[in-house]
Design an enzyme around this catalytic site. Sequence first.
Site, PDB file in Angstrom:
ATOM      1  N   TYR A  49       0.560  -1.531   0.050  1.00 41.85           N
ATOM      2  CA  TYR A  49       0.045   0.203  -0.483  1.00 41.85           C
ATOM      3  C   TYR A  49       0.832   0.741   0.411  1.00 41.85           C
ATOM      4  O   TYR A  49       0.337   2.339   0.575  1.00 41.85           O
ATOM      5  CB  TYR A  49      -0.675  -0.072   1.533  1.00 41.85           C
ATOM      6  CG  TYR A  49      -2.282  -0.657   0.897  1.00 41.85           C
ATOM      7  CD1 TYR A  49      -3.308  -0.125   0.029  1.00 41.85           C
ATOM      8  CD2 TYR A  49      -2.125  -1.743   1.392  1.00 41.85           C
ATOM      9  CE1 TYR A  49      -4.301  -1.300   0.408  1.00 41.85           C
ATOM     10  CE2 TYR A  49      -3.479  -2.215   1.312  1.00 41.85           C
ATOM     11  CZ  TYR A  49      -4.755  -2.051   0.470  1.00 41.85           C
ATOM     12  OH  TYR A  49      -5.732  -2.871  -0.143  1.00 41.85           O
ATOM     13  N   ASN A 112     -13.178  -3.194   4.499  1.00 43.77           N
ATOM     14  CA  ASN A 112     -14.142  -3.261   3.573  1.00 43.77           C
ATOM     15  C   ASN A 112     -14.240  -4.912   2.701  1.00 43.77           C
ATOM     16  O   ASN A 112     -14.869  -4.463   1.609  1.00 43.77           O
ATOM     17  CB  ASN A 112     -14.496  -1.997   2.977  1.00 43.77           C
ATOM     18  CG  ASN A 112     -12.691  -1.500   1.712  1.00 43.77           C
ATOM     19  OD1 ASN A 112     -11.944  -2.261   2.400  1.00 43.77           O
ATOM     20  ND2 ASN A 112     -12.885  -0.772   1.504  1.00 43.77           N
ATOM     21  N   HIS A 115     -10.362  -6.138  -2.319  1.00 41.53           N
ATOM     22  CA  HIS A 115      -8.987  -4.673  -2.466  1.00 41.53           C
ATOM     23  C   HIS A 115      -9.359  -5.230  -4.184  1.00 41.53           C
ATOM     24  O   HIS A 115      -9.159  -6.255  -3.944  1.00 41.53           O
ATOM     25  CB  HIS A 115      -7.286  -4.991  -1.969  1.00 41.53           C
ATOM     26  CG  HIS A 115      -7.046  -4.274  -2.418  1.00 41.53           C
ATOM     27  ND1 HIS A 115      -6.314  -2.871  -2.357  1.00 41.53           N
ATOM     28  CD2 HIS A 115      -6.293  -5.020  -3.848  1.00 41.53           C
ATOM     29  CE1 HIS A 115      -5.903  -2.721  -3.666  1.00 41.53           C
ATOM     30  NE2 HIS A 115      -5.501  -3.770  -4.579  1.00 41.53           N
TER      31      HIS A 115
HETATM   32  P1  GTP Z   1      -8.909  -0.862  -2.882  1.00 44.13           P
HETATM   33  O1  GTP Z   1      -9.595  -1.608  -3.233  1.00 44.13           O
HETATM   34  O2  GTP Z   1      -8.724  -1.465  -1.384  1.00 44.13           O
HETATM   35  O3  GTP Z   1      -7.625   0.606  -3.021  1.00 44.13           O
HETATM   36  O4  GTP Z   1      -9.899   0.329  -1.875  1.00 44.13           O
HETATM   37  P2  GTP Z   1     -10.611   1.681  -2.956  1.00 44.13           P
HETATM   38  O5  GTP Z   1      -9.435   2.175  -4.412  1.00 44.13           O
HETATM   39  O6  GTP Z   1     -11.766   1.762  -3.214  1.00 44.13           O
HETATM   40  O7  GTP Z   1      -9.977   2.586  -1.897  1.00 44.13           O
HETATM   41  P3  GTP Z   1      -8.516   3.330  -1.835  1.00 44.13           P
HETATM   42  O8  GTP Z   1      -7.204   2.896  -3.040  1.00 44.13           O
HETATM   43  O9  GTP Z   1      -9.019   4.817  -1.779  1.00 44.13           O
HETATM   44  O10 GTP Z   1      -8.310   2.973  -0.020  1.00 44.13           O
HETATM   45  C1  GTP Z   1      -7.549   2.261   0.475  1.00 44.13           C
HETATM   46  C2  GTP Z   1      -8.175   1.544   0.975  1.00 44.13           C
HETATM   47  O11 GTP Z   1      -7.818   1.861   2.211  1.00 44.13           O
HETATM   48  C3  GTP Z   1      -9.494   1.496   0.908  1.00 44.13           C
HETATM   49  O12 GTP Z   1     -10.203   0.273   0.354  1.00 44.13           O
HETATM   50  C4  GTP Z   1      -9.499   0.871   2.744  1.00 44.13           C
HETATM   51  O13 GTP Z   1      -9.186  -0.262   3.530  1.00 44.13           O
HETATM   52  C5  GTP Z   1      -8.858   2.148   3.585  1.00 44.13           C
HETATM   53  N1  GTP Z   1      -9.237   3.859   3.487  1.00 44.13           N
HETATM   54  C6  GTP Z   1      -9.329   4.759   2.169  1.00 44.13           C
HETATM   55  N2  GTP Z   1      -9.818   5.880   2.854  1.00 44.13           N
HETATM   56  C7  GTP Z   1      -9.935   5.415   4.392  1.00 44.13           C
HETATM   57  C8  GTP Z   1     -10.607   5.782   5.580  1.00 44.13           C
HETATM   58  O14 GTP Z   1     -11.167   6.887   5.617  1.00 44.13           O
HETATM   59  N3  GTP Z   1      -9.933   4.950   6.671  1.00 44.13           N
HETATM   60  C9  GTP Z   1      -9.577   4.524   7.077  1.00 44.13           C
HETATM   61  N4  GTP Z   1      -9.416   3.455   8.521  1.00 44.13           N
HETATM   62  N5  GTP Z   1      -8.805   3.507   5.971  1.00 44.13           N
HETATM   63  C10 GTP Z   1      -9.374   3.777   4.928  1.00 44.13           C
HETATM   64 MG    MG Z   2      -7.527   1.320  -4.440  1.00 44.85          MG
END
Ligand code: GTP
Ligand code: MG
Length: 138
Positions: A49, A112, A115
């Site tokens: 990440y 959630n 990924h």
């Molecule tokens: P991924 O498929 O996991 O990459 O999810 P995404 O593309 O929908 O979201 P993003 O890349 O913006 O964020 C990566 C991951 O960080 C998310 O899936 C969440 O698990 C975590 N994350 C994102 N926003 C938050 C937040 O506000 N708080 C926390 N605790 N975790 C977050």
């Molecule tokens: Mg993402």
Amino acid sequence: IERTLSIIKPDATKRNLTGKINAKFEDAGLRIIAQKRIQLTKDQAGEFYAVHKERPFYDELCEFMASAPVVAQVLEGEGAIAKNREVMGATNPADAEAGTIRAEFAESVGENSVHGSDAPDTAADEIAYFFSGLELVG
Ligand code: GTP
Ligand code: MG
């Protein structure tokens, strides 16, 4: 034909949801061409990440991803990257459309359940992070 990296996250593996989540992928026409259950260290989660390093939730995210086993997998299909993200639903389960994995199973924006890679270049890098070419059996 496109490939994407998927991870079934600790909140989901702990609740024994791997099969139900895989059924969602297969029902959407995605083929699971590689899959393994692994325990990440916090450092490995941080490396995976790294793009989120500057975000306020980075440390919490890395702790969470190392808190229990994950299932890393490669999904293959027409438009697999977009299709997977459609089946996953919005990052925040409160915003996720009914029937998506996150609407049905995710506990919070952090925990959630899944990924999915977000573009062809990140998909290639993320697949290579977890799997060798020999492990991808399309
Ligand atoms: P991924 O498929 O996991 O990459 O999810 P995404 O593309 O929908 O979201 P993003 O890349 O913006 O964020 C990566 C991951 O960080 C998310 O899936 C969440 O698990 C975590 N994350 C994102 N926003 C938050 C937040 O506000 N708080 C926390 N605790 N975790 C977050
Ligand atoms: Mg993402």
